[in-house]
Scaffold this active site. Structure first.
Site, PDB file in Angstrom:
ATOM      1  CB  THR A 253      -0.933   0.003   1.216  1.00  0.00           C
ATOM      2  OG1 THR A 253      -1.806  -1.128   1.146  1.00  0.00           O
ATOM      3  CG2 THR A 253      -1.770   1.278   1.250  1.00  0.00           C
TER       4      THR A 253
ATOM      5  CE  LYS B  59      -5.594  -1.312   1.529  1.00  0.00           C
ATOM      6  NZ  LYS B  59      -4.281  -1.963   1.649  1.00  0.00           N
TER       7      LYS B  59
ATOM      8  CE  LYS C 269       1.414   2.315   4.500  1.00  0.00           C
ATOM      9  NZ  LYS C 269       1.783   1.150   3.674  1.00  0.00           N
TER      10      LYS C 269
END
Length: 297
Positions: free
Chosen positions: A106, A181, A249
């Site tokens: 990611t 995502k 994050k």
């Protein structure tokens, strides 16, 4: 849960990054019959993987990628990704013309576009392919994979990646997988905060919240988060699943992208701050459902 592997011609592949996601994902590729060479920054993890699944371990990403038709990676962030892709010891330096690099990290859409362009200049292909489903999804081989990149290399990758996935879908050009995502993480952040507030409210009202969750879980309020995290939130259990540090994050990537594209994300920005509060409570490694801890006395 046992995984059924669809018949596919074995390929020579590499996997870079053997963390909680990469280790089982690479394992599914080996169990599906592919010739797998692995690399991990901590070499002991690569040796442990080989002891469990067979295959080979390499000392550098370049060595792992040599001769591979597809190179998969799942590392920590943009800089980790660049470190295993670029440079004299990076995967691109070892890949043959026409080989495909598939990134399950990611990361930002920006780095996906950067590495896609660098791959093209080197006669290679790059597919950004972040995953959803967490550690359990990786272990059970039922991840959802969102892909960005060119259609032809994606078509080659899709049946191979099904070794560790239940769906592998191309959603657009380079970077689109990472953007999808981000959409996923925006949805999760809002759902978990709503679930936390609902459970905390019900507890204050004196309700049997496990019973209430059973009841409302059969109606319009139902969600994956309610089904899989609701009762553990009631029990104050957070030692599993996707960690708060990882979510922060990811939400940082979301908010950076929103600043670039002008999207307004007031709820997401607020929940990101709430996760910061959980970190201050010492909960950086707690599951993301620990948002409810902020609401307790």
């Amino acid at each position: 849960m046992s995984k059924t592997y669809e018949p596919i011609s074995p390929l020579r592949v590499a996997f870079l990054g053997l963390g909680v996601m990469g280790h089982p994902m690479a394992g599914h590729l080996a169990r599906a019959g592919h010739d797998v060479c692995v690399y991990n920054r901590t070499a002991a993890k690569a040796r442990a993987w080989v002891a469990e699944y067979g295959g080979r371990a390499a000392d550098t990403p370049r060595e792992a990628a040599a001769g591979a038709q597809i190179v998969f990676a799942c590392v920590g962030n943009d800089e980790d990704l660049r470190s295993v892709v670029l440079g004299a010891d990076g995967a691109y330096a070892g890949m043959a013309a026409g080989a495909i690099f598939v990134d399950h990290t990611t990361a930002s859409a920006e780095v996906a576009r950067e590495l896609h362009a660098a791959a093209g200049a080197a006669g290679l292909h790059f597919v950004d392919a972040p995953v959803s489903g967490g550690q359990a999804g990786a272990v059970n081989g039922v991840l959802t994979v969102m892909c960005g990149g060119d259609a032809e290399p994606f078509a080659t990758v899709q049946p191979v990646a099904m070794a560790f996935a239940r769906a592998v879908t191309r959603v657009g050009e380079a970077g689109a997988g990472q953007l999808a995502k981000m959409v996923n993480q925006i949805c999760i952040a809002g759902l978990v905060q709503g679930l936390a507030e609902a459970i905390a409210f019900g507890q204050k009202a004196g309700l049997d919240m496990k019973q209430v969750l059973d009841v409302i879980g059969k109606g319009a309020a139902q969600s994956w988060q309610m089904d899989n995290r609701g009762k553990t939130m009631v029990d104050d259990q957070f030692e599993f699943g996707f960690a708060v540090d990882w979510m922060r994050k990811d939400l940082g990537l979301v908010l950076d992208e929103a600043r670039r594209n002008g999207a307004r994300l007031p709820v997401t920005a607020l929940v990101d701050q709430f996760y910061g509060d959980v970190q201050k409570q010492g909960g950086g490694r707690w599951d993301t459902s620990s948002l409810i801890r902020r609401l307790s006395d």
